[in-house]
Design a protein around this motif. Structure first.
Motif, PDB file in Angstrom:
ATOM      1  N   ALA A   1      11.396  -7.971  -8.366  1.00 17.05           N
ATOM      2  CA  ALA A   1      10.242  -8.499  -7.629  1.00 17.05           C
ATOM      3  C   ALA A   1      10.601  -9.719  -6.795  1.00 17.05           C
ATOM      4  CB  ALA A   1       9.122  -8.860  -8.600  1.00 17.05           C
TER       5      ALA A   1
ATOM      6  N   ARG B   1       9.938   0.358  -3.352  1.00 13.02           N
ATOM      7  CA  ARG B   1       8.584   0.447  -3.893  1.00 13.02           C
ATOM      8  C   ARG B   1       8.554   1.277  -5.172  1.00 13.02           C
ATOM      9  NH1 ARG B   1       3.014   2.015  -0.809  1.00 13.02           N
ATOM     10  NH2 ARG B   1       1.720   1.987  -2.663  1.00 13.02           N
TER      11      ARG B   1
ATOM     12  N   PHE C   1       0.575  -2.915  -0.259  1.00 13.31           N
ATOM     13  CA  PHE C   1       1.473  -3.825  -0.970  1.00 13.31           C
ATOM     14  C   PHE C   1       0.873  -4.326  -2.267  1.00 13.31           C
ATOM     15  CE2 PHE C   1       3.396  -3.964   3.188  1.00 13.31           C
ATOM     16  CZ  PHE C   1       4.722  -3.846   2.852  1.00 13.31           C
TER      17      PHE C   1
ATOM     18  N   LEU D   1      10.165  -0.768  -8.011  1.00 10.19           N
ATOM     19  CA  LEU D   1       9.327  -1.859  -8.496  1.00 10.19           C
ATOM     20  C   LEU D   1       8.121  -1.331  -9.258  1.00 10.19           C
ATOM     21  CD1 LEU D   1       9.017  -4.920  -8.598  1.00 10.19           C
ATOM     22  CD2 LEU D   1       7.675  -4.780  -6.502  1.00 10.19           C
TER      23      LEU D   1
ATOM     24  N   TRP E   1       3.950  -9.016  -9.909  1.00  9.72           N
ATOM     25  CA  TRP E   1       3.937 -10.445 -10.208  1.00  9.72           C
ATOM     26  C   TRP E   1       2.910 -10.773 -11.284  1.00  9.72           C
ATOM     27  CZ3 TRP E   1       7.478 -13.928  -9.545  1.00  9.72           C
ATOM     28  CH2 TRP E   1       8.466 -13.695  -8.580  1.00  9.72           C
TER      29      TRP E   1
ATOM     30  N   VAL F   1       3.238  -4.976  -5.240  1.00  6.91           N
ATOM     31  CA  VAL F   1       3.979  -6.236  -5.366  1.00  6.91           C
ATOM     32  C   VAL F   1       3.145  -7.254  -6.138  1.00  6.91           C
ATOM     33  CG1 VAL F   1       5.039  -8.143  -4.110  1.00  6.91           C
ATOM     34  CG2 VAL F   1       5.292  -5.817  -3.249  1.00  6.91           C
TER      35      VAL F   1
ATOM     36  N   LEU G   1      13.129  -8.021  -3.378  1.00  2.36           N
ATOM     37  CA  LEU G   1      12.072  -8.103  -2.363  1.00  2.36           C
ATOM     38  C   LEU G   1      12.519  -8.981  -1.201  1.00  2.36           C
ATOM     39  CD1 LEU G   1       9.176  -7.582  -1.370  1.00  2.36           C
ATOM     40  CD2 LEU G   1       8.489  -9.592  -2.666  1.00  2.36           C
TER      41      LEU G   1
END
Length: 109
Positions: free
Chosen positions: A76, A98, A20, A101, A27, A23, A80
């Motif tokens: 995001a 995935r 992950f 993103l 951010w 992610v 998500l």
């Protein structure tokens, strides 16, 4: 984000936290882009008023940067959480999220 949501996604899709990382990178990119855009307004303020072509190009590029950042932020955050809340989300749906993103993060960078 890392403590709450990543743990839930790991449990839901039976994967490790390392998987992950995309992610967290998204951010981090959002934060970096917001900081850059914040300072771009200062740059725009100092563009000479007698150069309308330069001002128009700057405003166009700034608008494109803002639009790309908003697409990344929406994916995001909103998408998500939709994946998190969807009890019937499959591994294929997660994989497509995935890929999306990661691609938005790359394009925004």
């Amino acid at each position: 984000m890392q403590r709450k949501n990543i743990r839930g996604l790991c449990e839901k899709f039976a994967v490790t936290k390392l998987e992950f990382k995309f992610v967290v990178e998204a951010w981090q990119q959002i934060v970096e882009c917001r900081r850059t855009l914040k300072w771009s307004y200062v740059y725009g303020y100092f563009i000479p008023k007698d150069e309308p072509a330069k001002t128009a190009l700057f405003e166009y590029l700034q608008g494109e940067a803002e639009a790309g950042l908003e697409r990344l932020h929406h994916c995001a955050e909103k998408e998500l959480f939709m994946v998190l809340k969807d009890a019937d989300a499959t591994a294929d749906q997660f994989h497509s999220f995935r890929v999306k993103l990661e691609e938005l993060t790359r394009v925004t960078r």
